[in-house]
Design a protein around this motif. Sequence first.
Motif, short mmCIF file in Angstrom:
data_model
loop_
_atom_site.label_atom_id
_atom_site.label_comp_id
_atom_site.label_asym_id
_atom_site.label_seq_id
_atom_site.Cartn_x
_atom_site.Cartn_y
_atom_site.Cartn_z
N ILE A 260 27.43 45.66 -85.81
CA ILE A 260 28.64 45.92 -85.00
C ILE A 260 28.56 47.34 -84.42
CG2 ILE A 260 30.20 44.29 -86.14
CD1 ILE A 260 31.21 46.73 -87.82
N PRO A 261 27.53 47.66 -83.65
CA PRO A 261 27.43 49.03 -83.13
C PRO A 261 28.64 49.38 -82.28
CG PRO A 261 25.96 47.55 -81.93
CD PRO A 261 26.46 46.79 -83.11
N GLY A 262 29.17 50.57 -82.51
CA GLY A 262 30.33 51.02 -81.75
C GLY A 262 29.98 52.15 -80.81
N ASN A 272 23.50 48.65 -75.99
CA ASN A 272 23.59 47.96 -77.28
C ASN A 272 23.51 46.45 -77.11
OD1 ASN A 272 23.92 50.46 -78.47
ND2 ASN A 272 26.14 50.27 -78.73
N ILE A 273 24.18 45.93 -76.10
CA ILE A 273 24.14 44.48 -75.85
C ILE A 273 22.72 44.04 -75.48
CG2 ILE A 273 24.95 42.67 -74.28
CD1 ILE A 273 27.68 44.14 -74.26
N GLN A 274 22.03 44.85 -74.68
CA GLN A 274 20.64 44.53 -74.31
C GLN A 274 19.71 44.53 -75.53
OE1 GLN A 274 19.79 47.52 -71.39
NE2 GLN A 274 21.08 46.59 -69.80
N ALA A 275 20.05 45.31 -76.54
CA ALA A 275 19.19 45.40 -77.73
C ALA A 275 19.07 44.06 -78.44
CB ALA A 275 19.74 46.45 -78.69
N ALA A 276 20.07 43.21 -78.29
CA ALA A 276 20.03 41.90 -78.94
C ALA A 276 18.92 41.02 -78.38
CB ALA A 276 21.37 41.19 -78.80
#
Length: 289
Positions: A260-262, A272-276
């Motif tokens: 849950i990175p903030g 952060n979303i691209q990291a998925a």
Amino acid sequence: MTITIAQHSAHPLTVNRLGYGTMRLTGLQIWGEPANRGEALEILKIAVGAGVNFLDTADYYGEDVTNRLIAEALHPYSPGLVICTKVGATRRPDKSWVPYNSPENLRASIENNLRTLKQEQIQLVHLRLMGHGAVPLAEQLGAMYEMQQEGKILHVGLSNATRAELEEGLQLGPIATVENMYGYAQRTTVQLPHGANPGGEEVLDLCEQHGIPLIPFFSLVHGLPNAGDKLAAIARKHHASEAQINIAWLLHKSPWILPIPGTSSLAHLRENIQAAHIQLSTEDMAFLA
């Protein structure tokens, strides 16, 4: 990638395996309003629009700031959105973190979360453990399960749990999730000004055995400055930032981990979303071990 919370219950929750922690949407020291309220609201809308359907919050973030931001940005909530909150702690005017975990305290927190989030039932509530002190864990969880029976809470989880506390909790009732500090370079207990934070590695195997999602927090805050050369090398290989590789490492470490990175930055949210989508090979993971 998805993960199921409380998979053996009558009301399981399936969410995408990258959530968003709202704590950083507050002001400095997790206190007061955000510096840019418009951007904070936009972050929440863009995150959910991009497929993030698990939000982590607490009424002592701000205080009450993140809950009110979530309600303002997203209410009425879309089907499938899971909002997870925490109880068991509060803030003093000096910004210190203190236990707030008597049955009366916990009930007051739940009622406040229901009001500020504009909900009739909270899908997942973490009991934040700050040392048993005068209130035994059995008494704290007993109050949580009582509110679950009343329909105010759907599922109960633990936050900041040692291995012994998780083992005890599992004897007392169903534990849906565990939320502990965890990241590539921060795997075991950390001493912070407001107390010890047990690491995710201490409970990960138990979570896996029982099918309990482990939700890492602070994975981008305390660990990255000490990550060393290996994380940087893998980041260069994948043309990514070290923060992105940290998230990818968590996702590859175990299918039972729900990061849950903030962030308070739209640019960092998109990263952060691209990291998925970063695929780490078996060799990458072995190198990072």
